[in-house]
Design an enzyme around this catalytic site. Structure first.
Site, short mmCIF file in Angstrom:
data_model
loop_
_atom_site.label_atom_id
_atom_site.label_comp_id
_atom_site.label_asym_id
_atom_site.label_seq_id
_atom_site.Cartn_x
_atom_site.Cartn_y
_atom_site.Cartn_z
CG ASN A 89 -27.68 3.64 -49.56
OD1 ASN A 89 -28.13 3.13 -50.57
ND2 ASN A 89 -28.29 4.63 -48.94
CG ASP A 129 -33.95 10.51 -43.45
OD1 ASP A 129 -34.87 10.15 -42.69
OD2 ASP A 129 -32.75 10.43 -43.13
CG ASP A 142 -27.88 9.14 -49.44
OD1 ASP A 142 -28.78 8.33 -49.14
OD2 ASP A 142 -26.74 9.13 -48.90
CG HIS A 143 -29.93 10.21 -45.75
ND1 HIS A 143 -30.71 9.53 -44.84
CD2 HIS A 143 -28.91 9.37 -46.07
CE1 HIS A 143 -30.16 8.35 -44.61
NE2 HIS A 143 -29.08 8.21 -45.34
CG HIS A 200 -25.32 6.74 -42.23
ND1 HIS A 200 -26.49 7.14 -41.65
CD2 HIS A 200 -25.63 6.35 -43.48
CE1 HIS A 200 -27.49 7.00 -42.52
NE2 HIS A 200 -26.99 6.50 -43.63
N GLY A 201 -21.01 5.43 -41.31
CA GLY A 201 -19.65 5.68 -40.81
C GLY A 201 -18.94 4.39 -40.48
CG ASP A 227 -20.28 8.24 -48.37
OD1 ASP A 227 -19.23 8.34 -49.06
OD2 ASP A 227 -20.79 9.23 -47.82
CD GLU A 240 -33.75 6.63 -42.47
OE1 GLU A 240 -33.04 7.05 -43.42
OE2 GLU A 240 -33.40 6.72 -41.28
CB SER A 267 -24.97 12.90 -49.01
OG SER A 267 -23.78 13.67 -49.15
#
Ligand code: G3H
Ligand code: 13P
Ligand code: ZN
Length: 288
Positions: A230, A104, A82-83, A180-181, A232, A134, A50
């Site tokens: 994905n 992204d 990633d991104h 995310h998160g 993380d 994306e 990332s």
């Protein structure tokens, strides 16, 4: 083994109806946890870096660590950005040896996202690498927005068809309700939308923000065309739990290896569990 591309691992996944796990790597313990799990589970694997990983470890270290791990492994490994946020950065990653990049452009209006992503795809393809784009905004669980506001950012199926056709990308990240998160409640996925996207988009679909998504929803998403998933946050949580347990049980421990070793094992267990859930475990034969 040298790195392989996203296309090489996702083509089979799409044909056979499973997903390949894409795990975020930031340091040696995480790289080892992911790779040991992949080799033991006989699974193809995607390691991704990332923006935060590139800032923390640096492009040179990330590439060198993952390359060393892939050289020792007898399963296919993709090194993926990633991104990615800029043309220059994606090009730099390709020069360092990444076999795949995500661009992204979701913060741009459709036409600009198409133009920027297509430019990355043209060069990446000429270099033998693959590209993930994306459309829609995935965002974070900490973003202070309501459900209605989040739904406004979901991927539109007709736009998705145009986006994939005009950019020539190899995989599409979709916004269908994940973030995310760590989730506060249980994430609700818009499967109808996913099915509508799948109907008009020929390339494999990517699910971001998959940590904390219940197994049943993951299975359904795979059934509806998701081929790359994905993870993380769940690795981060396992790492921290592992470290905390050693410190709690052995407060006088001063050897970093005895603290980080168990953290690596905790992450490895998560990766193995995900590989079994995604259906990518057992897809690679033994080489000896
Ligand atoms: O997509 C976001 C990933 O979870 C990584 O975020 O830039 O903090 O490493 P990061
Ligand atoms: P999580 O941190 O929610 O697992 O999301 C990971 C991700 O989508 C990385 O691009
Ligand atoms: Zn993501």
């Amino acid at each position: 083994m040298p790195f392989v591309t996203l296309r090489e691992v996702l083509q089979n996944a799409q044909q056979e109806g499973y997903a390949v796990g894409a795990f975020n790597a930031n340091n040696m313990e995480i790289v080892k946890a992911i790779m040991e799990a992949a080799v033991e589970e006989r699974s193809p694997v995607i390691l991704q870096a990332s923006q935060g990983a590139l800032r923390y470890a640096g492009l040179n270290y990330i590439t060198a660590m993952v390359r060393a791990a892939a050289e020792e492994a007898d399963v296919p490994v993709v090194l993926h950005l990633d991104h990615g946020t800029s043309f220059e950065q994606t090009m730099l990653c390709l020069r360092y040896g990444f076999s795949s990049v995500m661009f992204d452009g979701s913060r741009y209006p459709l036409e600009e996202n198409i133009a920027r992503t297509a430019k990355v795809a043209e060069v990446a393809h000429a270099m033998g690498a693959t590209v993930e784009g994306e459309l829609g905004k995935i965002g974070g669980t900490e973003d202070d927005i309501s459900v209605d506001e989040r739904e406004a950012f979901f991927t539109d199926p007709a736009e998705a068809e145009q986006f994939v056709r005009e950019t020539g990308i190899d995989a599409l990240a979709v916004a269908i309700g994940t973030a995310h998160g760590p989730y506060k409640g249980e994430p609700v996925l818009d499967f109808e939308r996913l099915a509508a996207i799948k109907k008009v988009v020929p390339v494999p679909l990517v699910l971001h923000g998959a940590s904390g998504v219940p197994a049943e929803s993951i299975r359904k998403a795979i059934e509806l065309g998701v081929c790359k998933i994905n993870i993380d946050t769940e690795l981060r949580q396992a790492f921290v739990r592992g470290v905390q347990r050693v410190i709690r049980e052995h407060p006088d421990e001063i050897d970093p290896r005895k603290i980080l070793g168990p953290a690596k094992e905790a992450m490895k267990a998560v990766v193995k569990e995900k590989m079994c859930l995604f259906g990518c475990a057992g897809r690679v034969g033994k080489s000896r």
